[in-house]
Design a protein around this motif. Structure first.
Motif, PDB file in Angstrom:
ATOM      1  N   HIS A 135       0.890  -1.131  -0.074  1.00 56.16           N
ATOM      2  CA  HIS A 135      -0.003   0.007   0.097  1.00 56.16           C
ATOM      3  C   HIS A 135       0.746   1.271   0.061  1.00 56.16           C
ATOM      4  O   HIS A 135       1.946   1.285   0.554  1.00 56.16           O
ATOM      5  N   ALA A 152       1.807   6.153   4.389  1.00 55.77           N
ATOM      6  CA  ALA A 152       0.946   7.242   4.875  1.00 55.77           C
ATOM      7  C   ALA A 152       2.067   8.334   5.516  1.00 55.77           C
ATOM      8  O   ALA A 152       3.017   7.789   6.081  1.00 55.77           O
ATOM      9  N   TRP A 194      -5.278   2.552   1.173  1.00 57.82           N
ATOM     10  CA  TRP A 194      -4.951   3.508   2.419  1.00 57.82           C
ATOM     11  C   TRP A 194      -6.026   2.824   3.506  1.00 57.82           C
ATOM     12  O   TRP A 194      -5.702   2.812   4.711  1.00 57.82           O
ATOM     13  N   TRP A 232      -4.679   1.731   7.101  1.00 59.12           N
ATOM     14  CA  TRP A 232      -5.188   2.162   8.456  1.00 59.12           C
ATOM     15  C   TRP A 232      -5.960   1.201   9.174  1.00 59.12           C
ATOM     16  O   TRP A 232      -6.305   1.303  10.203  1.00 59.12           O
ATOM     17  N   GLU A 290      -3.744  12.360   0.984  1.00 60.47           N
ATOM     18  CA  GLU A 290      -5.376  12.380   0.507  1.00 60.47           C
ATOM     19  C   GLU A 290      -5.785  13.520   0.125  1.00 60.47           C
ATOM     20  O   GLU A 290      -6.529  13.818  -1.065  1.00 60.47           O
TER      21      GLU A 290
END
Length: 203
Positions: A24, A27, A91, A95, A174
């Motif tokens: 992924h 972040a 995401w 998360w 984002e």
């Protein structure tokens, strides 16, 4: 040597594959993981659903017309939104948040109390099941005009949602993605409006 256009498509496919395979997008380290009820999570969930319908409509018109301009546009929209959808779902995985919420769509934008969309139209701009079925039955110019009209409305709804994320989301990556959606979809709305005029039709 691989042509530049082909290289871009290969790279885009690699992004989609990587997200699906569990690699992924990272972040930002400076941002805490958002909560399940956050705007970040809500936007990721809702826009993933919104994008999926755009991909579906684009494949429908691809089979309904031989017009190269419309087919090229549909391909670009399908590829772009499929890749963005992969990022949004990636995401949520990163998360460790659910991809489905018990709350109504658009709750993160304060629109959860709005009347539910009729006939499959879950969010602003989304086509109804009846409209999708009608598009499947169209051919040639009728398919082109039907697709362009539905996609203009779809993009307007998407822009509204993306602007909501720009204002409410906390994760910088984002918000950046949402800003890019606003710019690209507004540009495509202008392009599609012109394509409708070329076909003697209005949005």
């Amino acid at each position: 040597m691989v042509p530049a256009a082909a290289a871009v498509l290969v790279a885009a496919g690699a992004v989609t594959y990587a997200v699906a395979d569990g690699d992924h997008p990272p972040a930002p380290a400076s941002v805490a993981v958002p909560g399940a009820d956050s705007a970040d999570a809500g936007f990721a969930r809702d826009m993933a659903v919104h994008h999926q319908q755009a991909v579906e409509m684009s494949y429908i018109v691809r089979d309904g017309t031989r017009d190269e301009d419309v087919r090229r546009l549909a391909y670009d929209i399908a590829q772009t939104q499929a890749n963005q959808r992969g990022m949004l779902l990636g995401w949520l995985d990163l998360w460790e948040l659910p991809k489905v919420s018990a709350d109504p769509p658009m709750t993160w934008m304060g629109m959860g109390d709005a009347p539910a969309g009729e006939d499959g139209a879950l969010m602003p701009g989304m086509a109804t099941d009846t409209q999708l079925e009608a598009l499947r039955g169209k051919r040639g110019r009728d398919a082109e005009v039907g697709y362009l009209r539905l996609m203009i409305a779809h993009h307007k709804g998407g822009v509204h949602m993306a602007e909501g994320c720009v204002k409410r989301c906390e994760v910088k990556a984002e918000r950046r993605l949402a800003r890019g959606m606003v710019e690209s979809q507004e540009s495509e709305i202008d392009l599609m409006t012109g394509m409708l005029k070329e076909r003697g039709a209005r949005p």
